[in-house]
Design an enzyme around this catalytic site. Structure first.
Site, PDB file in Angstrom:
ATOM      1  N   LYS A  68       0.855  -1.195   0.000  1.00  0.00           N
ATOM      2  CA  LYS A  68       0.000   0.000   0.000  1.00  0.00           C
ATOM      3  C   LYS A  68       0.887   1.239   0.000  1.00  0.00           C
ATOM      4  O   LYS A  68       1.929   1.259   0.683  1.00  0.00           O
ATOM      5  CB  LYS A  68      -0.904  -0.027   1.243  1.00  0.00           C
ATOM      6  CG  LYS A  68      -1.950   1.073   1.298  1.00  0.00           C
ATOM      7  CD  LYS A  68      -2.867   0.872   2.510  1.00  0.00           C
ATOM      8  CE  LYS A  68      -3.959   1.937   2.598  1.00  0.00           C
ATOM      9  NZ  LYS A  68      -4.872   1.725   3.746  1.00  0.00           N
ATOM     10  N   SER A 144      -9.838   1.699   2.806  1.00  0.00           N
ATOM     11  CA  SER A 144      -8.962   2.470   1.956  1.00  0.00           C
ATOM     12  C   SER A 144      -7.912   1.643   1.216  1.00  0.00           C
ATOM     13  O   SER A 144      -7.292   2.148   0.296  1.00  0.00           O
ATOM     14  CB  SER A 144      -8.259   3.543   2.775  1.00  0.00           C
ATOM     15  OG  SER A 144      -7.407   2.943   3.749  1.00  0.00           O
ATOM     16  N   SER A 168      -9.931  -0.741   7.017  1.00  0.00           N
ATOM     17  CA  SER A 168      -9.379  -0.578   5.663  1.00  0.00           C
ATOM     18  C   SER A 168      -8.661  -1.779   5.072  1.00  0.00           C
ATOM     19  O   SER A 168      -8.307  -1.744   3.890  1.00  0.00           O
ATOM     20  CB  SER A 168      -8.428   0.616   5.631  1.00  0.00           C
ATOM     21  OG  SER A 168      -9.173   1.790   5.531  1.00  0.00           O
TER      22      SER A 168
HETATM   23  N1  GLN Z   1     -13.318   3.931   6.456  1.00  0.00           N
HETATM   24  C1  GLN Z   1     -12.643   4.375   7.634  1.00  0.00           C
HETATM   25  C2  GLN Z   1     -12.240   5.818   7.470  1.00  0.00           C
HETATM   26  O1  GLN Z   1     -12.545   6.368   6.475  1.00  0.00           O
HETATM   27  C3  GLN Z   1     -11.455   3.502   7.918  1.00  0.00           C
HETATM   28  C4  GLN Z   1     -10.247   3.855   7.170  1.00  0.00           C
HETATM   29  C5  GLN Z   1      -9.058   3.017   7.524  1.00  0.00           C
HETATM   30  O2  GLN Z   1      -9.177   1.969   8.157  1.00  0.00           O
HETATM   31  N2  GLN Z   1      -7.877   3.507   7.142  1.00  0.00           N
HETATM   32  O3  GLN Z   1     -11.649   6.411   8.302  1.00  0.00           O
END
Ligand code: GLN
Length: 495
Positions: A68, A144, A168
């Site tokens: 990532k 994400s 994410s």
């Molecule tokens: N969807 C969550 C957010 O937008 C989690 C994101 C994540 O785990 N990086 O913060």
């Protein structure tokens, strides 16, 4: 999907070589990834140089692992999906997880697309391009870590690393039909991961199988003096009990999670998965997590608060692309941040700054911390009665893309209601998007491990041909990853 276990066998028998595998991944990226958009960049030459000396006797010897784009790899870009961080930047060091992957023989290969600074659940907040779900190209891959999940599902990566602050890793794994594991807080070093919310962030694997997830976790887990929040606890053998099954285990189910606000198709798949574990000898019991109802509100105070502090470093002076039209030093900060950050990141910074401001701190931030403690205690109570908790990973299957970008590269893409939606990111209502994180957030707030395993498919209205993956989430007590993997292996579809 190729697996790490397959590749290990084929390397050992001389059936293929790390260089040949890298070449074929690069070909697959060239032919398929123009549409999927999982990769932001890759450097075949440096990976091939590593492949030439790969030691295939090591646990991940010669295995390419996609990364990532918020985890530092020496000599590679690290954009965090943001225009603020230059594509010309090259990391001067390896994150600890990368050092450990290399020690296990793996070859980091490719930088994977993501929501800007890991804020989002769809990968539509990437400043570069959206990612398409390989199972249904008019749909999101989740986020994400959408690039990390889509690459495994699309066969352009064997295994990848993602980061999980509120789901994410698990949610995109669920939407793309792959395995995604978030370790316990402190199990894996965060050194070299660009921080979003430091008390919630963890790095973990996305893979085709549970066994592969165990292999990657084995390589990256462990204490690191460079991360003071990493735990100095022995790392068990995650492969040892993998096939031991669930006979005699007590698995908890929160009934109201399965009854309200969940897609009926998702509910059916999860009930089938629970039934399958019961048939293998697990005892299914009801547990309750009364404060889970407050997880979204709690998370969306704490995570933006920490983000607003962590992202203060991106000022256009030391970090981030500097605005060229600024009048004075203060204007450099204003203009650089105004131009560099996308709309969702700005929304989080504004929210976070607000909840930390004097006068509101006690009402929001301090209160959220108290509710966080209640959420953690709910899990302590639940795990006194059961060994692991089962739930859907996401209440809904992958929704359609709201982007119109690259519309003409895919003929089945549907009409986009508001063609300018992608400019403001108002095509999706942020609150609605935040609510879909309902099942994943509490694991981060409590610091416990979670995994998403494929649990079949649902068909959706208006797209009867598209079969969208569903993920079963398994949560376990702090540091009980080995037990969690064992349940996951029993729940995993067998071929
Ligand atoms: N969807 C969550 C957010 O937008 C989690 C994101 C994540 O785990 N990086 O913060």
């Amino acid at each position: 999907m190729t697996t790490i276990s397959d590749l290990r066998r084929r390397y050992q028998s001389g059936g293929t070589t790390p260089a040949a595998v890298l070449e074929s991944l690069a070909d697959a990226i060239a032919t398929r990834d123009a549409r999927t958009g999982a990769y932001l960049s890759h450097d075949l030459d440096s990976a091939l140089a590593e492949a030439a000396t790969a030691d295939i006797s090591k646990p991940l010897g010669g295995i390419p692992v996609g990364i990532k784009d918020n985890i530092n790899v020496l000599g590679q870009p690290c954009t965090c999906g943001s225009k603020f961080l230059s594509e010309n930047y090259r990391s001067p060091y390896d994150a600890t997880v990368i050092r450990k992957l290399r020690e296990a023989g793996a070859i980091p290969f490719g930088r994977l697309n993501m929501d800007e600074f890991a804020m989002g659940s769809a990968t539509e907040n990437s400043a570069f391009k959206p990612v398409r779900n390989p199972h249904a190209p008019d749909r999101i891959p989740g986020g994400s870590s959408g690039g990390s999940a889509a690459a495994v599902a699309d066969g352009t990566a064997v295994a990848t690393l993602g980061s999980d602050t509120g789901g994410s890793i698990r949610q995109p794994a669920s939407h793309c039909g792959v395995v995604g594991l978030k370790p316990s807080y402190g199990r894996v070093s965060r050194y070299g991961l660009v921080a979003f919310a430091s008390s919630l962030d963890q790095i973990g694997p996305l893979t085709a199988t549970v066994e592969d997830a165990a292999r990657v976790l084995q390589a990256i887990a462990g204490h690191d003096p460079c991360d003071s929040t990493s735990l100095d606890a022995p790392v068990p053998d995650y492969l040892a009990g993998l096939e031991d099954g669930v006979r005699g285990m007590r698995l908890g189910v929160v009934r109201d999670m399965l009854e309200n606000g969940i897609d009926p198709g998702v509910r059916s798949r999860i009930l089938e998965a629970i039934d399958c574990l019961a048939k293998q000898g697990a005892e299914i019991i009801d547990v309750s997590l009364p404060n889970n109802a407050h997880a979204v509100a709690t998370y969306y105070v704490i995570a933006p608060a920490e983000a607003s502090s962590n992202l203060a470093r991106f000022d256009g002076i030391r970090y981030g692309r500097r605005a060229t039209n600024a009048k004075d030093i203060i204007d450099v900060y204003h203009q650089s941040r105004e131009q560099g950050f996308g709309p969702e990141v700005k929304r989080r910074i504004i929210l976070g700054t607000y909840v930390l401001s004097s006068g509101y701190y006690d009402a929001y931030y301090a209160r959220a911390q108290k509710v966080r403690t209640l959420i953690r205690r709910d899990f302590d109570t639940a795990f006194a009665a059961c060994d692991a908790i089962l739930s859907p990973t996401s209440p809904v299957p992958a929704r359609r893309l709201s982007f119109q970008a690259n519309l003409n590269t895919h003929e089945t893409n549907q009409r986009i209601e508001d063609p300018t939606a992608w400019l403001t990111n108002s095509g999706t209502d942020p609150l609605h998007e935040y609510l879909s994180d309902i099942f994943t957030l509490s694991a981060n707030l409590a610091g416990i491990p979670g995994i998403s395993v494929p649990a079949g498919f649902v068909s959706v209205e208006r797209a009867p041909d598209a079969k969208l993956p569903v993920g079963l989430q398994i949560l376990a007590p702090h540091l009980a990853e080995a037990r969690m993997l064992r349940v996951a292996r029993a729940a995993e579809p067998r071929d």
